[in-house]
Design an enzyme around this catalytic site. Structure first.
Site, PDB file in Angstrom:
ATOM      1  N   HIS A  75     -11.118 -17.792 -31.921  1.00  0.00           N
ATOM      2  CA  HIS A  75     -10.832 -17.012 -30.708  1.00  0.00           C
ATOM      3  C   HIS A  75      -9.987 -17.837 -29.731  1.00  0.00           C
ATOM      4  CE1 HIS A  75     -13.019 -13.317 -31.362  1.00  0.00           C
ATOM      5  NE2 HIS A  75     -14.143 -13.967 -31.622  1.00  0.00           N
ATOM      6  N   GLU A 100     -15.720 -18.803 -33.452  1.00  0.00           N
ATOM      7  CA  GLU A 100     -15.504 -19.017 -32.013  1.00  0.00           C
ATOM      8  C   GLU A 100     -14.262 -19.860 -31.749  1.00  0.00           C
ATOM      9  OE1 GLU A 100     -17.035 -16.968 -30.349  1.00  0.00           O
ATOM     10  OE2 GLU A 100     -18.685 -16.556 -31.720  1.00  0.00           O
TER      11      GLU A 100
END
Length: 161
Positions: free
Chosen positions: A78, A75
């Site tokens: 990203h 995450e």
């Protein structure tokens, strides 16, 4: 639910990856807001324009080691890719570069966590080649007239008797 100590540990681990990215790119990255209310089968999600990361509390509780090793860097990568390169493909070469070369993690696009505790009710549908398990959301859409085709044989899915 995730307690305060768990939240601090997830944020601290996320911070470690942001620091790695800052050292590599020699620039600062804006830190996200963290939420611990991810639902469904996803362990986490990064909301790029909102600069937010969501973690799944139930999956974290059962798989904390995997979260720290896989989900957190996934995450954070990203957000780093978005902030550094701009709009790119979600698991494209930029994201893969961050995962592999900066975070020294495999660039796996999906997790392999046990999701049996968070799976909703499933409905069996049939095509000409196999049985498909659909979520309640897709089942309800079919009841309202939406048609789904098998990706393999291109036959419309029908409820299995």
């Amino acid at each position: 639910m995730v307690n305060d100590a768990d939240k601090k540990a997830l944020i601290s681990r996320s911070e470690e990856f942001f620091i790695l990215a800052e050292c590599f790119f020699d620039r600062a990255f804006k830190r996200p807001a963290y939420l611990f209310n991810q639902r469904g089968k996803s362990a986490g999600s990064a909301h790029l324009q909102l600069n937010r990361i969501k973690y799944h509390p139930t999956l974290f509780k059962k798989n904390s080691a995997d979260f720290f090793a896989q989900v957190v860097p996934h995450e954070v990568a990203h957000l780093v890719a978005y902030q550094h390169y701009g709009k790119v493909r979600p698991h494209g070469k930029e994201w893969q570069f961050v995962m592999q070369n900066i975070f020294n993690c495999p660039a796996d696009t999906t997790h392999s966590l046990d999701i049996s505790d968070v799976m909703g009710q499933q409905f069996a549908y049939q095509c000409d080649c196999t049985t498909h398990q659909l979520t309640i959301r897709r089942h309800n859409k079919i009841l309202k007239g939406v048609k789904y085709l098998c990706k393999k044989c291109r036959v419309e899915l029908k409820i299995k008797n």
